[in-house]
Scaffold this active site. Structure first.
Site, PDB file in Angstrom:
ATOM      1  N   TYR A 116      25.802  44.120  35.094  1.00  0.00           N
ATOM      2  CA  TYR A 116      27.240  44.313  35.245  1.00  0.00           C
ATOM      3  C   TYR A 116      27.892  44.041  33.887  1.00  0.00           C
ATOM      4  O   TYR A 116      27.914  42.900  33.425  1.00  0.00           O
ATOM      5  CB  TYR A 116      27.759  43.338  36.298  1.00  0.00           C
ATOM      6  CG  TYR A 116      29.187  43.507  36.741  1.00  0.00           C
ATOM      7  CD1 TYR A 116      30.231  43.621  35.835  1.00  0.00           C
ATOM      8  CD2 TYR A 116      29.517  43.507  38.090  1.00  0.00           C
ATOM      9  CE1 TYR A 116      31.539  43.753  36.246  1.00  0.00           C
ATOM     10  CE2 TYR A 116      30.830  43.623  38.522  1.00  0.00           C
ATOM     11  CZ  TYR A 116      31.833  43.745  37.600  1.00  0.00           C
ATOM     12  OH  TYR A 116      33.135  43.861  38.023  1.00  0.00           O
TER      13      TYR A 116
ATOM     14  N   LYS B 103      25.983  48.890  34.856  1.00  0.00           N
ATOM     15  CA  LYS B 103      27.302  49.282  35.343  1.00  0.00           C
ATOM     16  C   LYS B 103      28.260  49.165  34.172  1.00  0.00           C
ATOM     17  O   LYS B 103      28.615  48.070  33.737  1.00  0.00           O
ATOM     18  CB  LYS B 103      27.745  48.378  36.492  1.00  0.00           C
ATOM     19  CG  LYS B 103      29.124  48.725  37.040  1.00  0.00           C
ATOM     20  CD  LYS B 103      29.622  47.639  37.979  1.00  0.00           C
ATOM     21  CE  LYS B 103      31.035  47.947  38.453  1.00  0.00           C
ATOM     22  NZ  LYS B 103      31.646  46.796  39.144  1.00  0.00           N
TER      23      LYS B 103
END
Length: 300
Positions: free
Chosen positions: A136, A164
């Site tokens: 992330y 991501k």
């Protein structure tokens, strides 16, 4: 279940009762609705899932509900958002035992690690389980940036397979692909940059507002991946004001309100977040309702 890292992976809202306790039946119902809408996977307890506001037992309960409900129909990805390396490693192992398909790994919360510390953290958690991991990367939210230089140091870890990308800079997508080829799968992590990111080659999208409008979000993604950009642009323009709400500090409240309007789920959030009231709520409702009305004029 092996993850095919492509498609729309909603960052699932954690459904709560009025007293802020978990609502297992609503969690199950929400998952069924999203699977029926054609999502490629589900991410439990990301930022939108209020991970940092849940107790350790609640987090594991949410994962068990998800794994049992989904029953292998799509991948279940567990958010890992802990304040220290040891707890992140423990949670990764527990999630694997519960039966999730993969992890979405936040940087260690509350502390802004430097480059050496960041690499050590991701490497340690990567080696704690055999699960594939989506990293992330949201430097605006967490103060830590997984730059291409840091990804180069982490490329030797086989479980770190996806990123991501949430720097709000679409050039980063091209930089990653240009430097690493297909070593890392790249997902868009920002709702109002998804069409641009698909044009640059991302394979998937972790979406907040897909909770509220899953059918339309999947349709947008599919149109763009098929190369039908005229139709995708028309749909994107209808959705864009709603998608802008995904980038605000109150995105959880906005998404839960939108999900309440479109699917009837409770707006309840875990304090210190509070439900929207007054002019702010009315302004948000106006955006939601206008979006719904505009979508009704389109031939989807």
């Amino acid at each position: 279940m092996k993850i095919d890292w492509q498609g729309v992976f909603p960052a699932i809202t954690t459904k709560l009762k009025v007293d802020e306790t978990l609502d297992p039946e609503a969690i199950r119902t929400g998952l069924e609705r999203l699977i029926a809408s054609g999502v490629g996977g589900v991410v439990m307890m990301g930022m939108v899932g209020e991970n940092a506001s849940l107790t350790p037992d609640e987090k594991r309960t949410v994962l068990r509900i998800a794994v049992q409900t989904v029953a292998g129909r799509v991948p279940v990805v567990a958010g890992v958002a802990e304040t220290n390396t040891a707890n992140a490693m423990l949670f990764a192992r527990d999630a694997e035992q519960i039966g999730v398909s993969g992890l979405m790994l936040f940087p260690a919360l509350t502390y802004k690690s430097d480059a050496r510390e960041t690499v050590a953290f991701y490497r340690s958690v990567a080696r704690a389980s055999g699960l594939p991991i989506m990293m992330y990367n949201n430097p605006r939210g967490y103060g830590v940036d997984l730059t291409p230089a840091l990804l180069a140091e982490l490329a030797e870890e086989p479980t770190l397979v996806c990123i991501k990308e949430e720097t709000y800079d679409t050039t980063r997508v091209t930089d990653i692909y240009g430097r690493f080829g297909d070593r890392f799968t790249v997902f868009c992590g920002v709702d109002d940059l998804v069409l641009e990111s698909i044009a640059l080659g991302v394979s998937g999208w972790v979406s907040g507002m897909a909770n509220a409008l899953p059918v339309e979000s999947v349709k947008l993604f599919d149109l763009a991946k098929q190369g039908d950009f005229p139709a995708a642009r028309e749909l994107y323009r209808a959705l864009i004001d709603l998608y802008h709400l995904d980038t605000h500090v109150k995105l959880v409240q906005y998404i839960k309100l939108a999900e309440h309007v479109t699917a009837g789920f409770a707006e309840t959030v875990r304090a210190p977040r509070l439900p929207l009231i007054g002019e702010e709520r009315e302004r948000t409702l106006a955006i939601i309702n206008k979006t719904i009305q505009t979508l009704q004029t389109l031939s989807l």
